[in-house]
Design a protein around this motif. Structure first.
Motif, short mmCIF file in Angstrom:
data_model
loop_
_atom_site.label_atom_id
_atom_site.label_comp_id
_atom_site.label_asym_id
_atom_site.label_seq_id
_atom_site.Cartn_x
_atom_site.Cartn_y
_atom_site.Cartn_z
N GLN A 54 -21.55 80.60 22.57
CA GLN A 54 -21.41 80.35 21.85
C GLN A 54 -21.16 78.66 21.37
N ALA A 89 -18.75 77.61 19.25
CA ALA A 89 -17.85 76.88 18.26
C ALA A 89 -16.85 76.15 19.32
N TRP A 90 -16.39 76.64 20.73
CA TRP A 90 -16.03 75.99 21.76
C TRP A 90 -16.70 75.61 23.02
N GLU A 125 -17.11 83.99 17.49
CA GLU A 125 -17.39 82.23 17.36
C GLU A 125 -15.62 83.22 16.73
N LEU A 180 -14.50 79.08 14.77
CA LEU A 180 -15.02 77.90 14.15
C LEU A 180 -13.56 78.06 13.86
N ARG A 214 -15.47 70.46 18.29
CA ARG A 214 -16.54 70.55 17.64
C ARG A 214 -18.22 69.89 17.36
N SER A 246 -19.39 80.43 8.36
CA SER A 246 -19.56 80.50 9.77
C SER A 246 -17.61 80.12 10.33
N SER A 247 -17.15 79.92 8.93
CA SER A 247 -16.20 79.61 9.35
C SER A 247 -14.65 81.08 9.56
N ASN A 265 -13.75 83.55 12.57
CA ASN A 265 -12.45 84.55 14.23
C ASN A 265 -13.47 85.52 13.98
#
Length: 298
Positions: A62, A64-65, A122, A124, A146, A241-242, A244
């Motif tokens: 992933q 995102a984090w 993800e 993001l 990010r 992409s935005s 959860n």
């Protein structure tokens, strides 16, 4: 022809998805939490009690984090399992889920695993919200959560803005349109029709993030809610992409599924798979109107 041994026939016995929509900004699950919850739901779909016997866990890397990587061991810990085979893909590529599905099927077919779990997730949306909150109170620079190597603008391609996938895919879109003899209007109309059709499917599915159907014309027309991304793409022509979101599935043998009392009509039988890999550097590829790896795999 002899009948194949049910011990070597791989089947999917459970699937799970999660859309995490926290009420407060920044309160959402991280990727580990999303993957773990998706697999819990896959376990429930299979009839519960399957995950506790999991001996192979594979997760999609992933982005995102990045501070959490690698997450495969963390997902196992969150689920309270200790699989002998535990791994994470090298990169968060779009073909990773199907690659891990084929690898799980091969492990079952070779008798190397009994229960295989595959997951990806993800967050993001939450990462972006947390970064904004920290930037607002001055405790951290914007987008600190990010920051990752794939976002660094270093190198020839990056100096021209070719940094992330949505920057690069238009090379194929425009080259393909030219090769097909399409005008810009024809190419966009075709793209709009495809995305509009997918929005209709999403509107009827619980697993979709956006459940509002969109017309083909709205897909390709720039607006306040559909900004241009990279020519000729608008926001509705690229992946969202935005979000959860997490998803996972469980793979075992036909014999094991039957031993557990899972009816055949609840199983997804896995067909054959093939893959080929081109250079990771898209500038090394000789053309953008075709994909040799895709043609080879098919």
């Amino acid at each position: 022809m002899t009948e194949q041994d049910p011990q070597t026939i791989p089947v999917i016995i459970g699937v799970g998805q999660i859309n995490d929509r926290p009420e407060q900004p920044g309160d959402g699950l991280d990727p580990v939490g999303l993957m773990a919850e998706a697999l819990r739901r896959a376990d429930a779909d299979a009839g519960d009690g399957v995950l506790e016997d999991c001996d192979s866990l594979a997760v999609v890397a992933q982005l995102a984090w990045p501070q959490l990587n690698p997450v495969d061991g963390k997902v196992a810990e969150a689920l309270g399992i200790d699989p002998s085979h535990c791994m994470q893909t090298a990169m968060p590529n779009g073909d990773s889920p199907i690659l891990l599905l084929n690898e799980a099927a091969n492990r079952i077919g070779r008798g190397e695993s009994r229960i295989c779990a595959v997951a990806g997730g993800e967050a993001l949306r939450t990462a972006g919200q947390l970064a904004a909150l920290k930037a607002r109170d001055g405790s951290e620079k914007p987008n600190a959560l990010r920051d990752a190597s794939h976002r660094v603008r270093k190198g020839y391609a990056q100096s021209y803005g070719l940094t992330v996938p949505t920057d690069v895919y238009p090379l194929y879109e425009n080259a393909g349109r030219a090769a097909y003899g399409q005008t810009l209007a024809q190419g966009q109309a075709e793209s709009g029709t495809i995305w509009a059709g997918m929005s209709e499917v999403a509107a009827a599915g619980e697993g979709a993030w956006i459940t509002k159907p969109v017309s083909a014309e709205d897909v390709i027309t720039p607006s306040d809610r559909n900004r241009p991304i990279a020519f000729p793409y608008t926001k509705l022509q690229v992946a969202n992409s935005s979000v959860n979101q997490g998803a996972g599935f469980l793979v075992t043998s036909l014999a094991e599924a039957r031993r557990r009392g899972i009816p055949d009509e609840a199983l997804v039988f896995i067909g054959y798979g093939a893959a080929a890999h081109e250079s990771d550097n898209f500038l090394d590829r000789d053309r953008y109107d075709a994909s040799p790896s895709l043609a080879t795999s098919i």
